[in-house]
Design a protein around this motif. Structure first.
Motif, PDB file in Angstrom:
ATOM      1  N   HIS A 107       1.052  -1.329  -0.025  1.00  9.53           N
ATOM      2  CA  HIS A 107      -0.281  -0.081  -0.687  1.00  9.53           C
ATOM      3  C   HIS A 107       1.082   1.347   0.419  1.00  9.53           C
ATOM      4  O   HIS A 107       2.116   1.303   0.282  1.00  9.53           O
ATOM      5  CB  HIS A 107      -1.302  -0.637   1.197  1.00  9.53           C
ATOM      6  N   PHE A 108       0.304   2.289  -0.266  1.00  8.04           N
ATOM      7  CA  PHE A 108       0.977   4.137  -0.031  1.00  8.04           C
ATOM      8  C   PHE A 108       0.841   4.593   0.266  1.00  8.04           C
ATOM      9  O   PHE A 108      -0.395   4.586   0.580  1.00  8.04           O
ATOM     10  CB  PHE A 108       0.511   4.029  -1.716  1.00  8.04           C
ATOM     11  N   PHE A 109       1.744   4.790   0.965  1.00 10.58           N
ATOM     12  CA  PHE A 109       1.019   6.335   1.845  1.00 10.58           C
ATOM     13  C   PHE A 109       2.123   8.052   2.029  1.00 10.58           C
ATOM     14  O   PHE A 109       3.096   7.759   1.351  1.00 10.58           O
ATOM     15  CB  PHE A 109       1.607   5.956   3.558  1.00 10.58           C
ATOM     16  N   GLY A 110       2.131   8.408   2.449  1.00 14.49           N
ATOM     17  CA  GLY A 110       2.870  10.083   2.341  1.00 14.49           C
ATOM     18  C   GLY A 110       1.673  10.899   3.470  1.00 14.49           C
ATOM     19  O   GLY A 110       1.314  10.872   4.268  1.00 14.49           O
ATOM     20  N   ASP A 111       1.936  12.412   2.423  1.00 12.86           N
ATOM     21  CA  ASP A 111       1.647  13.252   2.966  1.00 12.86           C
ATOM     22  C   ASP A 111       1.649  14.336   1.613  1.00 12.86           C
ATOM     23  O   ASP A 111       2.468  14.389   1.074  1.00 12.86           O
ATOM     24  CB  ASP A 111       2.409  13.945   4.498  1.00 12.86           C
ATOM     25  N   HIS A 112       0.798  15.963   1.854  1.00 16.44           N
ATOM     26  CA  HIS A 112       1.016  17.055   1.245  1.00 16.44           C
ATOM     27  C   HIS A 112       2.990  17.083   0.594  1.00 16.44           C
ATOM     28  O   HIS A 112       3.343  17.401   1.490  1.00 16.44           O
ATOM     29  CB  HIS A 112       0.657  17.868   1.919  1.00 16.44           C
ATOM     30  N   ALA A 113       2.581  17.344  -0.674  1.00 15.77           N
ATOM     31  CA  ALA A 113       3.804  17.082  -1.619  1.00 15.77           C
ATOM     32  C   ALA A 113       4.928  16.248  -0.700  1.00 15.77           C
ATOM     33  O   ALA A 113       5.966  15.955  -1.678  1.00 15.77           O
ATOM     34  CB  ALA A 113       4.199  18.488  -0.981  1.00 15.77           C
ATOM     35  N   ASN A 114       3.909  14.885  -0.520  1.00 19.82           N
ATOM     36  CA  ASN A 114       5.263  13.484  -0.479  1.00 19.82           C
ATOM     37  C   ASN A 114       4.062  12.487  -0.369  1.00 19.82           C
ATOM     38  O   ASN A 114       4.267  11.763   0.349  1.00 19.82           O
ATOM     39  CB  ASN A 114       5.565  14.116   1.509  1.00 19.82           C
ATOM     40  N   GLU A 115       3.537  12.712  -1.378  1.00 26.11           N
ATOM     41  CA  GLU A 115       3.027  11.232  -1.399  1.00 26.11           C
ATOM     42  C   GLU A 115       3.343   9.968  -2.150  1.00 26.11           C
ATOM     43  O   GLU A 115       4.792   9.879  -2.531  1.00 26.11           O
ATOM     44  CB  GLU A 115       1.654  12.279  -2.087  1.00 26.11           C
ATOM     45  N   MET A 116       2.491   9.664  -2.158  1.00 26.20           N
ATOM     46  CA  MET A 116       2.885   7.512  -2.485  1.00 26.20           C
ATOM     47  C   MET A 116       4.431   7.142  -1.792  1.00 26.20           C
ATOM     48  O   MET A 116       4.611   6.751  -2.847  1.00 26.20           O
ATOM     49  CB  MET A 116       2.610   7.819  -4.020  1.00 26.20           C
ATOM     50  N   HIS A 117       4.454   6.570  -0.804  1.00 31.00           N
ATOM     51  CA  HIS A 117       5.985   6.137  -0.581  1.00 31.00           C
ATOM     52  C   HIS A 117       5.164   4.652  -0.387  1.00 31.00           C
ATOM     53  O   HIS A 117       4.518   4.500   0.161  1.00 31.00           O
ATOM     54  CB  HIS A 117       6.060   6.547   1.388  1.00 31.00           C
ATOM     55  N   MET A 118       5.594   4.414  -0.730  1.00 37.00           N
ATOM     56  CA  MET A 118       5.256   2.278  -0.683  1.00 37.00           C
ATOM     57  C   MET A 118       5.861   0.959   0.653  1.00 37.00           C
ATOM     58  O   MET A 118       7.336   1.410   0.332  1.00 37.00           O
ATOM     59  CB  MET A 118       5.642   2.016  -3.196  1.00 37.00           C
ATOM     60  N   GLN A 119       5.118   0.574   0.611  1.00 30.42           N
ATOM     61  CA  GLN A 119       5.423   0.093   1.335  1.00 30.42           C
ATOM     62  C   GLN A 119       4.657  -1.692   1.442  1.00 30.42           C
ATOM     63  O   GLN A 119       3.590  -1.851   0.641  1.00 30.42           O
ATOM     64  CB  GLN A 119       5.505   0.292   2.939  1.00 30.42           C
ATOM     65  N   GLU A 120       5.825  -2.979   1.155  1.00 36.47           N
ATOM     66  CA  GLU A 120       5.062  -4.161   1.108  1.00 36.47           C
ATOM     67  C   GLU A 120       5.632  -4.632   2.152  1.00 36.47           C
ATOM     68  O   GLU A 120       6.933  -4.881   3.235  1.00 36.47           O
ATOM     69  CB  GLU A 120       5.739  -4.922   0.179  1.00 36.47           C
ATOM     70  N   SER A 121       4.255  -5.260   2.516  1.00 38.24           N
ATOM     71  CA  SER A 121       5.082  -6.225   4.509  1.00 38.24           C
ATOM     72  C   SER A 121       3.746  -6.857   4.241  1.00 38.24           C
ATOM     73  O   SER A 121       3.266  -7.291   3.929  1.00 38.24           O
ATOM     74  CB  SER A 121       4.904  -5.174   5.859  1.00 38.24           C
ATOM     75  N   ILE A 122       4.467  -8.876   5.137  1.00 36.96           N
ATOM     76  CA  ILE A 122       3.431  -9.935   5.401  1.00 36.96           C
ATOM     77  C   ILE A 122       2.825  -9.107   5.909  1.00 36.96           C
ATOM     78  O   ILE A 122       2.816  -8.900   7.491  1.00 36.96           O
ATOM     79  CB  ILE A 122       5.108 -10.791   5.685  1.00 36.96           C
ATOM     80  N   LEU A 123       1.559 -10.014   6.126  1.00 36.89           N
ATOM     81  CA  LEU A 123       0.131  -9.678   7.277  1.00 36.89           C
ATOM     82  C   LEU A 123       0.327 -10.774   7.946  1.00 36.89           C
ATOM     83  O   LEU A 123       0.144 -11.606   8.151  1.00 36.89           O
ATOM     84  CB  LEU A 123      -1.100  -9.321   6.409  1.00 36.89           C
ATOM     85  N   PRO A 124       0.517  -9.581   9.260  1.00 39.80           N
ATOM     86  CA  PRO A 124       0.578 -11.152  10.283  1.00 39.80           C
ATOM     87  C   PRO A 124      -0.544 -11.162  10.876  1.00 39.80           C
ATOM     88  O   PRO A 124      -1.728 -11.005  10.485  1.00 39.80           O
ATOM     89  CB  PRO A 124       1.315  -9.659  11.760  1.00 39.80           C
TER      90      PRO A 124
END
Length: 724
Positions: free
Chosen positions: A175-192
């Protein structure tokens, strides 16, 4: 005799009960490659029988043993897991039991429509599950419709749009997360094990921090062209919630994963009147068996054909005045910019913030918002004069609005304090010096519609509107809703959609950019009414590579507005090469360009327009991810595989870095392609050693081409065209 009679009646009732609980034939919702199949259990509850790659014979689904518990876990009666649906009945009973009553299926062209009817056996409470299966795109769209005929209103507690189950040993969530002017950081992790939430509680700027979109790899992490992937996105411009409940179920099943996407029920126990429908937003999803790339291509084709307003049509290139003038402009400055737009070769001149307000002139972001009358000091001849000046130059005119918002320093605030979301007995909580109008109120909806309508009535030749929304929701109290405050977050978004629907009905040819201080509304709920979206206020091309690459997992590149600006210290060529991978535009001082830079920009515009059909509707192949790399590459091909465009970028490279060859994808191995480098600073000195040469698709995909860019922040755009 009486005993015999009672015995007969008992037998009849028993037989009737068995008949009612008889397992139905499988309900098959299918695309070309995927099937979602339901049946019923012994309690006549809907149960997911199968979800995965479609079987060739529909009778084979009957060989599958269904899960013991229902697909739709309900509050109070289902297993002790996260409920998908829940209600507080009019008699204060907090439980819900949904049993199957009927279903219907029909096919119209490419779309299979399915409806499944459910009812609580003790209450006149009904749920209809709606499905659209898009055969060619391999996409399913799902939503629910809830209604009741109880004597008094009920309170909806949970209202998921979809209810999917997967069975595997492991799941990997991207999924992707971020903030204003810092959007779309990608993170992939195993679901616990347990429950994992991705959610928004922002009200208006729904996707400011987290996206209502995800990719889920099954069993092991998928790559671009290999692995099983479920990709989903929720079409909703308000608070959302994506629930993933990972349950250790049994040795043979492994981990059973319940996926519940929908509106966030945070502070939203929704009061629903009798004989009124509550319709959840659509959840759009695809199951790929060939990696994340195919999942993206499925979603993109669905979006172009069905999810974006006039998605197949090419968008307008534009010049925005913002970085050239900010709030400081007059008719003379804007008229000069119109000539620059004409000289540059764009389709639209976009007048941004600052054109309105008289009692409280909009000379900064602290005043005037809400007073949508042209500022007579800046523009004494009004907007019609500018629109006419644009027409003289064969340029269309566009304008910026933020109609959901208001400054306390405005005439609207003074005249209608009851139209504003704010808490009594509390200080006003300002963001960007502004507050939010109460779109749950029909009078406010009418006002917001009139903001756009009045502009277009006075200026029928305005062709483009940038719709902005620069803050999220606080002060969350509606004077209009009174004792139904928990309806606020949902009714606000529904009110916004009512306005957009009216605008679309009256102005079907208006081009609308969906903007929210950047990527605050990157979702398909609003794109149903708009043509494109603004991905980020950050236009530094180096960071835009990451941002636009990230959005490409769910959105076509051709609807991502990408502007050449003063941000970043890269060359103009690098900026052009990044911007023309999305929807090319300019927000720059054209008058400060050298003749060489102007010629380069004009040439890039011509190249972009020649490729726009491919960029807008083609199929993306992500070749090299910018994450953990010093370079990035992707390409887009047209459907017949006759033309393609390849984008190559060096990031922060170091001396001695070595790069793998570029292995093309998505080409026809039996066709030959001529390769041409575009946007050259020196036409006689291309960077690309193979410029003008011809290769087979087979060679390009298997042998590849040696990486040729040297130095940090270098770029190249290569056009491929099939030759006989």
């Amino acid at each position: 005799m009486k005993k015999i009679y009672l015995l007969i009646i008992s037998c009849l009732l028993l037989c009737l009960g068995k008949a009612q609980n008889k397992k139905i034939n499988p309900i098959i919702i299918s695309t070309q490659s995927t099937a979602l199949v339901y049946t019923t259990n012994a309690q006549n509850q809907l149960t997911q029988l199968y979800f995965g790659e479609a079987l060739k014979s529909s009778t084979d689904y009957t060989l599958i043993n269904p899960n013991a518990f229902p697909t739709i876990i309900t509050q109070g009666t289902g297993p002790v897991h996260e409920p998908a649906l829940g209600v507080l009945h009019a008699d204060n009973n907090p439980s819900l039991d949904l049993q199957y009553t009927s279903h219907s299926t029909k096919t119209e062209g490419n779309i299979q429509f399915t409806e499944i009817q459910l009812k609580d056996p003790q209450y006149p409470f009904f749920v209809t599950l709606h499905f659209k299966a898009y055969k060619n795109e391999n996409v399913i769209e799902q939503w629910s419709e809830i209604r009741h005929q109880e004597k008094k209103p009920v309170v909806l507690k949970h209202f998921s749009s979809a209810f999917l189950q997967l069975s595997a040993q492991n799941y990997y969530l991207t999924h992707f997360f971020g903030d204003h002017a810092n959007e779309m950081h990608m993170q992939e992790s195993i679901l616990p094990e347990g429950i994992h939430h991705i959610e928004s509680k922002l009200g208006a700027r729904a996707t400011n921090f987290d996206m209502p979109s995800f990719m889920l790899s099954i069993d092991q992490p998928a790559n671009e062209e290999d692995g099983k992937v479920l990709a989903g996105t929720l079409a909703w411009s308000g608070n959302f919630n994506l629930d993933f409940e990972n349950i250790r179920y049994s040795e043979d099943i492994g981990h059973l994963l319940q996926i519940l996407p929908g509106i966030n029920n945070y502070a939203s126990d929704y009061t629903l009147n009798p004989d009124t429908s509550f319709i959840t937003p659509s959840f759009i999803y695809t199951y790929s068996y060939s990696g994340k790339g195919q999942a993206s291509r499925n979603l993109h084709q669905w979006a172009v054909n069905y999810g974006i307003y006039k998605g197949k049509e090419n968008k307008s290139t534009l010049l925005n005045n913002w970085e050239a003038t900010f709030f400081d402009f007059d008719e003379q400055k804007l008229t000069a910019l119109l000539s620059e737009a004409q000289n540059l070769g764009v389709n639209i001149f976009l007048l941004d913030d600052g054109w309105f307000g008289n009692k409280y002139p909009r000379n900064d972001d602290k005043a005037g918002l809400g007073d949508w009358e042209v500022n007579r000091k800046k523009l004494p001849h009004g907007l019609p004069n500018l629109v006419d000046e644009a027409k003289k130059r064969n340029i269309k005119f566009g304008i910026w609005v933020e109609p959901e918002m208001v400054n306390p320093k405005s005439e609207l605030y003074e005249k209608h304090p009851e139209w504003i979301l704010k808490l009594a007995n509390r200080p006003e909580n300002l963001r960007r010096s502004q507050l939010i109008l109460d779109l749950t109120n029909p009078k406010v909806q009418e006002h917001v519609f009139k903001v756009v309508d009045n502009i277009l009535q006075e200026n029928p030749d305005i062709n483009y509107i940038k719709w902005d929304c620069n803050r999220y929701m606080t002060n969350s109290f509606s004077p209009y809703l009174k004792d139904k405050q928990n309806n606020l977050y949902i009714d606000y978004t529904l009110g916004l959609y009512k306005v957009l629907q009216r605008i679309r009905e009256k102005y079907p040819n208006l081009e609308l950019m969906w903007c929210s201080g950047g990527g605050g509304r990157a979702e398909y709920g609003g794109l149903k009414y708009t043509n494109e979206f603004w991905p980020s206020d950050n236009t530094d091309p180096l960071q835009r590579i990451f941002i636009q690459y990230g959005y490409s997992y769910f959105f076509p590149m051709g609807i991502q507005c990408a502007h050449v600006t003063s941000w970043g210290n890269q060359s103009l060529k690098f900026k052009l090469d990044v911007a023309m991978s999305g929807k090319l535009g300019f927000d720059i001082r054209v008058n400060e360009m050298t003749p060489q830079e102007l010629k380069l920009s004009q040439n890039a515009l011509k190249n972009y327009k020649s490729l726009q059909d491919i960029i807008n509707t083609g199929e993306i192949y992500r070749l090299i991810a910018p994450y953990n790399n010093n370079c990035a590459a992707w390409m887009i091909t047209d459907k017949p595989k006759n033309r393609a465009v390849l984008y190559l970028y060096n990031l922060h490279t170091q001396h001695g870095d070595r790069f793998s060859p570029i292995y093309f994808r998505g080409l026809d191995p039996d066709k030959k392609y001529k390769l041409k480098e575009l946007n050259l600073e020196d036409e006689n000195n291309p960077q690309f050693p193979q410029n003008g040469k011809i290769f087979s698709g087979d060679f390009l995909m298997k042998a590849g081409i040696k990486w040729f860019l040297n130095g940090s922040q270098k770029s190249s755009v290569i056009e491929l065209e099939a030759v006989s």
